[in-house]
Design a protein around this motif. Structure first.
Motif, mmCIF file in Angstrom:
data_model
loop_
_atom_site.group_PDB
_atom_site.id
_atom_site.type_symbol
_atom_site.label_atom_id
_atom_site.label_comp_id
_atom_site.label_asym_id
_atom_site.label_seq_id
_atom_site.Cartn_x
_atom_site.Cartn_y
_atom_site.Cartn_z
ATOM 1 N N UNK A 144 9.239 -11.960 -2.378
ATOM 2 C CA UNK A 144 7.868 -12.448 -2.434
ATOM 3 C C UNK A 144 7.311 -12.272 -3.837
ATOM 4 N N UNK A 145 6.748 -13.308 -4.400
ATOM 5 C CA UNK A 145 6.132 -13.250 -5.729
ATOM 6 C C UNK A 145 4.610 -13.122 -5.639
ATOM 7 N N UNK A 146 4.111 -12.746 -4.472
ATOM 8 C CA UNK A 146 2.666 -12.578 -4.318
ATOM 9 C C UNK A 146 2.118 -11.413 -5.118
ATOM 10 N N UNK A 147 2.954 -10.420 -5.409
ATOM 11 C CA UNK A 147 2.473 -9.245 -6.143
ATOM 12 C C UNK A 147 1.920 -9.671 -7.503
ATOM 13 N N UNK A 148 2.651 -10.512 -8.220
ATOM 14 C CA UNK A 148 2.176 -10.996 -9.514
ATOM 15 C C UNK A 148 0.863 -11.759 -9.366
ATOM 16 N N UNK A 149 0.874 -12.686 -8.444
ATOM 17 C CA UNK A 149 -0.260 -13.591 -8.291
ATOM 18 C C UNK A 149 -1.514 -12.880 -7.779
ATOM 19 N N UNK A 150 -1.387 -12.156 -6.689
ATOM 20 C CA UNK A 150 -2.563 -11.553 -6.043
ATOM 21 C C UNK A 150 -3.089 -10.353 -6.825
ATOM 22 N N UNK A 151 -2.189 -9.511 -7.330
ATOM 23 C CA UNK A 151 -2.631 -8.317 -8.043
ATOM 24 C C UNK A 151 -2.835 -8.552 -9.535
ATOM 25 N N UNK A 152 -2.610 -9.779 -9.995
ATOM 26 C CA UNK A 152 -2.788 -10.147 -11.410
ATOM 27 C C UNK A 152 -1.972 -9.249 -12.339
ATOM 28 N N UNK A 153 -0.683 -9.156 -12.074
ATOM 29 C CA UNK A 153 0.235 -8.372 -12.895
ATOM 30 C C UNK A 153 1.231 -9.318 -13.556
ATOM 31 N N UNK A 154 1.771 -8.893 -14.695
ATOM 32 C CA UNK A 154 2.851 -9.662 -15.311
ATOM 33 C C UNK A 154 4.100 -9.509 -14.452
ATOM 34 N N UNK A 155 5.105 -10.303 -14.714
ATOM 35 C CA UNK A 155 6.339 -10.227 -13.932
ATOM 36 C C UNK A 155 6.987 -8.852 -14.050
ATOM 37 N N UNK A 156 6.979 -8.277 -15.252
ATOM 38 C CA UNK A 156 7.590 -6.951 -15.441
ATOM 39 C C UNK A 156 6.791 -5.863 -14.734
ATOM 40 N N UNK A 157 5.459 -5.935 -14.815
ATOM 41 C CA UNK A 157 4.623 -4.956 -14.118
ATOM 42 C C UNK A 157 4.778 -5.096 -12.609
ATOM 43 N N UNK A 158 4.840 -6.328 -12.139
ATOM 44 C CA UNK A 158 4.992 -6.569 -10.703
ATOM 45 C C UNK A 158 6.323 -6.041 -10.188
ATOM 46 N N UNK A 159 7.385 -6.163 -10.982
ATOM 47 C CA UNK A 159 8.676 -5.602 -10.580
ATOM 48 C C UNK A 159 8.576 -4.088 -10.429
ATOM 49 N N UNK A 160 7.827 -3.468 -11.336
ATOM 50 C CA UNK A 160 7.630 -2.026 -11.276
ATOM 51 C C UNK A 160 6.828 -1.630 -10.035
ATOM 52 N N UNK A 161 5.765 -2.365 -9.754
ATOM 53 C CA UNK A 161 4.940 -2.103 -8.570
ATOM 54 C C UNK A 161 5.755 -2.337 -7.308
ATOM 55 N N UNK A 162 6.512 -3.406 -7.295
ATOM 56 C CA UNK A 162 7.347 -3.743 -6.135
ATOM 57 C C UNK A 162 8.362 -2.642 -5.856
ATOM 58 N N UNK A 163 9.017 -2.121 -6.892
ATOM 59 C CA UNK A 163 9.999 -1.041 -6.723
ATOM 60 C C UNK A 163 9.321 0.216 -6.199
ATOM 61 N N UNK A 164 8.127 0.508 -6.712
ATOM 62 C CA UNK A 164 7.390 1.684 -6.241
ATOM 63 C C UNK A 164 7.000 1.530 -4.769
ATOM 64 N N UNK A 165 6.475 0.366 -4.407
ATOM 65 C CA UNK A 165 6.045 0.149 -3.022
ATOM 66 C C UNK A 165 7.217 0.213 -2.040
ATOM 67 N N UNK A 166 8.383 -0.230 -2.465
ATOM 68 C CA UNK A 166 9.565 -0.129 -1.599
ATOM 69 C C UNK A 166 9.872 1.323 -1.258
#
Length: 89
Positions: free
Chosen positions: A64-86
């Motif tokens: 899901x690429x919603x993390x970038x879009x909804x949370x207004x993060x760059x792709x690299x930041x969103x990958x970091x957030x996604x890994x943390x949330x997992x």
């Protein structure tokens, strides 16, 4: 004084809220997490610094690429957030 609005629902609930802050490679992140009432597999993730939220489940984070879009993060930041949330969901 009478209200000019027809109230459809008005209820107060006590929720368990989990606050998590972590320092990533790009910035500090502060989140509040709470379980979603209607879907127990989902969590409401509130990005406290940006005042944005996303309703997400662990399986949603894989493709899901919603993390970038909804949370207004760059792709690299969103990958970091996604890994943390997992890890924490």
């Amino acid at each position: 004084m009478g209200s000019k609005f027809e109230i459809l629902k008005d209820e107060t609930k006590t929720k368990e809220l989990r606050y998590i802050s972590f320092m990533g490679n790009y910035q500090r992140y502060d989140f509040a997490l709470m379980n979603h009432e209607e879907d127990p597999d989902k969590t409401v993730v509130i990005h406290l610094q940006k005042n944005r939220f996303i309703v997400v489940g662990k399986e949603d984070l894989n493709n899901n690429r919603d993390v970038e879009h909804i949370l207004h993060e760059t792709a690299m930041e969103a990958d970091e957030v996604r890994a943390f949330l997992k890890e924490v969901l």
